[in-house]
Motif scaffolding. Structure first.
Motif, short mmCIF file in Angstrom:
data_model
loop_
_atom_site.label_atom_id
_atom_site.label_comp_id
_atom_site.label_asym_id
_atom_site.label_seq_id
_atom_site.Cartn_x
_atom_site.Cartn_y
_atom_site.Cartn_z
N ALA A 20 0.84 -1.19 0.00
CA ALA A 20 0.00 0.00 0.00
C ALA A 20 0.88 1.25 0.00
N TYR A 21 1.88 1.27 0.85
CA TYR A 21 2.77 2.43 0.94
C TYR A 21 3.60 2.58 -0.34
N GLU A 22 4.08 1.50 -0.88
CA GLU A 22 4.85 1.52 -2.13
C GLU A 22 4.03 2.17 -3.25
N ASN A 23 2.77 1.79 -3.34
CA ASN A 23 1.91 2.35 -4.38
C ASN A 23 1.47 3.77 -4.08
N LEU A 24 1.32 4.13 -2.81
CA LEU A 24 1.01 5.51 -2.45
C LEU A 24 2.18 6.41 -2.85
N THR A 25 3.39 5.95 -2.57
CA THR A 25 4.58 6.71 -2.94
C THR A 25 4.65 6.87 -4.47
N ALA A 26 4.34 5.80 -5.20
CA ALA A 26 4.33 5.87 -6.66
C ALA A 26 3.25 6.83 -7.16
N LEU A 27 2.09 6.84 -6.51
CA LEU A 27 1.02 7.76 -6.90
C LEU A 27 1.49 9.20 -6.77
N ILE A 28 2.09 9.52 -5.64
CA ILE A 28 2.53 10.89 -5.39
C ILE A 28 3.71 11.26 -6.29
N ALA A 29 4.67 10.37 -6.43
CA ALA A 29 5.88 10.66 -7.21
C ALA A 29 5.63 10.68 -8.72
#
Length: 146
Positions: A20-29
């Motif tokens: 979840a965090y990996e994909n949240l980071t990808a969403l923001i970045a």
């Protein structure tokens, strides 16, 4: 953006905090402009709403009869707090965590309500008197004292 937000929310429901965090980071970045608007020229609100919903789901999940606290808390969010997070059934939850462990939680409902509160592998059924803030005690659910 919207598809990444869906992915994040799926991982929160699976309680996979790392993905979840990996994909949240990808969403923001990768899918967000510097002004935090979702990149889908010129703009698409679905990624923004889905991303914020995912953050809320990392911290609290509810179905009207139960509340799950910090179900997909990312390791990167070692310490933190949140106030006013909404639970289904007109509930409000305030929480604080340190070193990845819940240390304080307050639950509020406008009307009397019995809910099951879950944290990690523990759960308890509580009757909450409407209009009053109910603080979960440190022994309940294995919370650490602040």
């Amino acid at each position: 953006g919207w598809s990444r937000a869906w992915i994040i929310n799926f991982y929160t429901k699976l309680r996979d905090n790392d993905k979840a965090y990996e994909n949240l980071t990808a969403l923001i970045a990768g899918s967000t402009y510097p002004n935090m608007f979702d990149k889908h020229p010129p703009f698409q609100i679905d990624g923004n709403f889905g991303g914020t919903a995912a953050i809320a789901n990392m911290l609290l999940q509810s179905d009207g009869e139960s509340i799950t606290l910090l179900p997909a808390l990312p390791r990167a969010w070692k310490n933190g707090h949140i106030r006013g997070l909404k639970a289904k059934g007109a509930g409000t939850v305030n929480m604080e965590w340190k070193n990845g462990r819940l240390v304080k939680c307050e639950v509020y409902y406008e009307k009397d309500r019995t809910v099951t509160v879950r944290y990690k592998d523990k759960k308890t059924e509580m009757t909450i008197t409407g209009g009053n803030v109910t603080e979960l005690k440190s022994g309940l659910l294995g919370l650490r004292s602040v």
